[in-house]
Design a protein around this motif. Structure first.
Motif, PDB file in Angstrom:
ATOM      1  N   ASN B 154      43.757  28.030  44.025  1.00 57.90           N
ATOM      2  CA  ASN B 154      43.080  28.247  42.747  1.00 57.90           C
ATOM      3  C   ASN B 154      43.728  29.399  41.987  1.00 57.90           C
ATOM      4  O   ASN B 154      44.198  30.363  42.598  1.00 57.90           O
ATOM      5  N   SER B 155      43.739  29.271  40.674  1.00 55.55           N
ATOM      6  CA  SER B 155      44.271  30.330  39.817  1.00 55.55           C
ATOM      7  C   SER B 155      45.762  30.572  40.007  1.00 55.55           C
ATOM      8  O   SER B 155      46.273  31.613  39.575  1.00 55.55           O
ATOM      9  N   GLY B 158      48.229  32.072  37.538  1.00 55.83           N
ATOM     10  CA  GLY B 158      48.351  33.510  37.318  1.00 55.83           C
ATOM     11  C   GLY B 158      49.665  34.092  37.802  1.00 55.83           C
ATOM     12  O   GLY B 158      50.077  35.155  37.351  1.00 55.83           O
ATOM     13  N   LEU B 171      42.277  27.088  34.464  1.00 49.03           N
ATOM     14  CA  LEU B 171      42.963  28.205  35.116  1.00 49.03           C
ATOM     15  C   LEU B 171      42.355  28.496  36.481  1.00 49.03           C
ATOM     16  O   LEU B 171      43.063  28.812  37.428  1.00 49.03           O
ATOM     17  N   HIS B 172      41.007  28.450  36.541  1.00 51.54           N
ATOM     18  CA  HIS B 172      40.308  28.928  37.736  1.00 51.54           C
ATOM     19  C   HIS B 172      39.331  27.902  38.299  1.00 51.54           C
ATOM     20  O   HIS B 172      38.449  28.255  39.069  1.00 51.54           O
ATOM     21  N   LYS B 297      36.669  37.873  43.526  1.00 54.71           N
ATOM     22  CA  LYS B 297      37.234  37.356  42.283  1.00 54.71           C
ATOM     23  C   LYS B 297      36.131  37.283  41.249  1.00 54.71           C
ATOM     24  O   LYS B 297      34.959  37.083  41.591  1.00 54.71           O
ATOM     25  N   VAL B 299      35.566  36.057  36.824  1.00 56.96           N
ATOM     26  CA  VAL B 299      36.173  35.633  35.565  1.00 56.96           C
ATOM     27  C   VAL B 299      35.073  35.536  34.505  1.00 56.96           C
ATOM     28  O   VAL B 299      33.951  35.116  34.801  1.00 56.96           O
ATOM     29  N   ARG B 386      46.301  42.657  38.047  1.00 54.29           N
ATOM     30  CA  ARG B 386      47.455  41.781  38.265  1.00 54.29           C
ATOM     31  C   ARG B 386      48.658  42.606  38.711  1.00 54.29           C
ATOM     32  O   ARG B 386      49.419  42.186  39.592  1.00 54.29           O
ATOM     33  N   TYR B 401      45.503  33.909  44.698  1.00 54.13           N
ATOM     34  CA  TYR B 401      45.612  34.756  43.508  1.00 54.13           C
ATOM     35  C   TYR B 401      44.200  35.126  43.066  1.00 54.13           C
ATOM     36  O   TYR B 401      43.392  34.267  42.756  1.00 54.13           O
ATOM     37  N   ASN B 402      43.893  36.421  43.044  1.00 55.52           N
ATOM     38  CA  ASN B 402      42.529  36.828  42.652  1.00 55.52           C
ATOM     39  C   ASN B 402      42.527  38.021  41.708  1.00 55.52           C
ATOM     40  O   ASN B 402      41.579  38.811  41.682  1.00 55.52           O
ATOM     41  N   VAL B 405      41.278  39.088  35.299  1.00 56.17           N
ATOM     42  CA  VAL B 405      41.693  38.198  34.213  1.00 56.17           C
ATOM     43  C   VAL B 405      41.415  38.884  32.873  1.00 56.17           C
ATOM     44  O   VAL B 405      40.356  39.499  32.701  1.00 56.17           O
ATOM     45  N   HIS B 417      44.409  34.045  26.665  1.00 58.21           N
ATOM     46  CA  HIS B 417      44.664  34.605  27.974  1.00 58.21           C
ATOM     47  C   HIS B 417      45.917  35.461  27.880  1.00 58.21           C
ATOM     48  O   HIS B 417      46.948  35.008  27.376  1.00 58.21           O
TER      49      HIS B 417
END
Lengths: 189, 421
Positions: B154-155, B158, B171-172, B297, B299, B386, B401-402, B405, B417
């Motif tokens: 997931n994600s 990124g 995206l997520h 995570k 978002v 990030r 990937y966490n 965002v 984004h």
């Protein structure tokens, strides 16, 4: 503590009829006393005993499962051209399906390539996956001999076995892949 | 409702403390006065009030006006039934994903399994190898667990050097949260006589190609469930009908669908999907394997790309947070790109390893700004920026990937984004 009689009566009935089962589950388990705390008695046993359990184990792992049979790189080349090239590319360079060949030694670089040759830690994984999952249009359709041949050809494309190699359970099990020691296991029991 | 003076933190975020003090939590947010013209309400008797409505249905479906509440399908180029479909997180509310919108991840499509014929075999290093059918499994008491199921991939957009501009779900959206009901794996493993430590379950599904991965018995005994039900009804075919594994907090590759075998081994099988895939290549060229637990995570789902803000004013910032380590402890929101943070309000009850909805009010002044959320879980683990994630893991990990965002809000109210660092 006063015990609520409404709860006691059904428990007494069930215990008397012998149908209340207890399981000695660890107290640290999420489910605690699933059936109820108490003396350990017979488990429910709602499954059917398996007469011949071994024949259901089809997995090929680093420790077990490679079948009898054999296949040469030359034979693999023909099967690959017929069944694999359309998606994986004529030389395993990748087309609509991932690349299978190349990238050995690139993993620490700025442009790492993860392929069978560069990334896969065990050749048995390639055998297991090819045998059950490839080609996707006909899973489990390849014979064991064909799988040995294909594994041999893909390893040959990666420069890991010679052009005349013939793979069988012993020779495949003896192969040490370049990235055999490239993994760190995060999970600890 | 009487006018309430709300304290504001930096950049006009009206955080949790202010909302609680003002009593807006229990009162609900409906007291906010709407600004509108006179007599836009309409006729006293509307058309639908003069018309008989439609009849009943055996299985309800959403309103036709809710056409955006669909999964986004991303299928493999060469094999159309391989790939994913993504949950539209940006149009959903609460903490439960409706069954028809639970994300999908297939390695060779959805198998057609007949519940009256399907069997689960548990064998290998056990005292009593057994076969279970649904009738037998139905005689065990059930347990239920509300938890998220998140794909390790997931994600993964990124990781892309340039931020992908698309909606939150795309995206997520390889994450969903449901109530899963079924039989504890501990019960079934006790039935066959399996040791509680030091062994691995080679879990195989009945899908095309017999997808299989290895799961340590310790996790199975801890809180693993053989799930038969999804939000009260039987599992959907695309989510594993008639049975699947649920391993709360762990990456979804381990929640094997269409389960037909648990082969107990003394070591991991080293299948393709725990070696070639679902491992993370690091900066030094070695790779992490068996990174089971999904880290914290969050978002912001509203506002988010695709949503246009209508000028300065009071808005809601809402989103989701979750962690495979346990409960979410805190979600912080920034409207100035991380210079200052306000604590968001968390929906109660806060659940272990499940979606946690967060909210707060925001007075937007109409100027460009950068919205972010970050989650901290009960273990003190923080969702990383990030920059921090890339510094630790490099750029080629692909999975897990966490990072925080960032949404850039433009003066015209559109949202993009961006990468903040």
């Amino acid at each position: 503590m006063r015990i609520n009689p409404i709860i006691i009566i059904p428990l007494a009935v069930l215990a008397a009829s012998g149908v209340l089962f207890f399981a000695d589950l660890s107290p640290t388990s999420f489910f605690g006393s699933f059936f109820g705390r108490g003396a350990k008695t017979e488990p429910p046993q709602l499954g059917t005993p398996l007469a011949d359990p071994h024949r259901y184990d089809i997995a090929v792992t680093p420790n077990r499962g490679l079948p009898l049979g054999s296949g040469s790189v030359g034979e693999g080349k023909l099967i690959y051209a017929a069944k694999c090239a359309v998606c994986h590319g004529s030389r395993g360079q990748g087309r609509t399906a991932p690349e299978l060949v190349g990238g050995i030694g690139t993993l620490a670089s700025a442009m790492p390539e993860k392929t069978v040759g560069s990334y896969l830690p065990y050749a048995t994984t390639l055998f297991d996956y090819t045998k059950r999952a490839m080609p996707p249009s006909a899973p489990f359709s390849l014979t064991d001999d064909e799988v040995y041949a294909l594994v041999g050809f893909v390893l040959h494309l990666n420069g890991l076995v010679g052009e005349r190699a013939v793979l069988d359970k012993d020779s495949l099990a003896a192969i040490e892949m370049p990235n055999r020691h490239g993994f760190r296991q995060v999970w600890q029991p | 409702m009487k006018a309430v003076k709300l304290e504001q933190t930096a950049k006009r975020l009206i955080g949790r403390r202010a909302l609680l003090k003002a009593g807006l939590v229990t009162a609900g947010l409906g007291g906010l006065a709407t600004v509108g013209k006179a007599d836009t309400i309409g006729k006293a008797v509307t058309e639908t009030m003069k018309t008989p409505g439609r009849g009943f249905s055996n299985y309800g479906l959403p309103s036709k006006f809710e056409g955006e509440a669909i999964r986004w399908i991303v299928a493999d180029r060469s094999v159309a039934n391989m790939g994913t479909s993504w949950t539209p997180l940006h149009v959903l509310e609460g903490g439960i994903t409706p069954n028809g919108l639970h994300f999908e991840r297939h390695h060779n499509g959805v198998p057609h399994l007949n519940p009256s014929e399907h069997k689960l075999l548990i064998h290998g290093l056990v005292d009593r190898p057994l076969s279970f059918n649904l009738e037998g499994l139905g005689r065990y008491p059930t347990v239920s667990k509300i938890c998220f199921v998140e794909c390790g991939g997931n994600s993964n957009g990124g990781w892309n050097p340039r931020p992908l501009n698309t909606k939150v779900g795309m995206l997520h959206g390889l994450v969903s949260c449901s109530e899963w009901s079924g039989v504890p794996l501990a019960v079934l493993l006790d039935e066959v006589g399996c040791r509680r430590k030091g062994l691995w379950l080679d879990a195989q599904g009945g899908d095309g190609g017999g997808f299989h991965v290895s799961v340590p018995v310790e996790k199975a005994f801890d809180d693993g469930i053989l799930a038969l039900w999804q939000n009260g009804e039987r599992l959907r075919p695309e989510n594993g009908y008639p049975m699947r594994l649920i391993l709360p907090g762990w990456e979804a590759v381990t929640h094997v669908k269409w389960l037909n075998r648990l082969t107990v081994r003394d070591s991991a099988a080293m299948s393709r999907d725990e070696t070639s895939q679902y491992t993370e290549l690091g900066k030094d060229g070695t790779a992490r394997q068996f990174t089971f637990v999904m880290q914290p995570k969050s978002v912001i789902t509203i506002p988010s790309p695709g949503y246009t803000m209508r000028g300065g004013g009071t808005y809601r910032i809402g989103g989701l947070a979750w962690s495979g380590n346990g409960k979410i402890k805190r979600v912080e929101v920034s409207a100035d790109g991380g210079e200052s943070w306000a604590e968001a309000l968390l929906d109660e009850p806060i659940r272990d390893k499940a979606f946690t909805r967060f909210n707060l009010l925001w007075r937007w002044d109409g100027e460009p700004c950068l919205l972010q959320s970050r989650a901290i879980d009960e273990n003190g683990v923080r969702q990383p920026s990030r920059k921090k994630l890339l510094a630790e893991r490099g750029a080629h990990g692909y999975f897990h990937y966490n990072a925080v965002v960032s949404w850039r809000v433009a003066a015209d109210g559109t949202i993009r984004h961006v990468y903040a660092d």
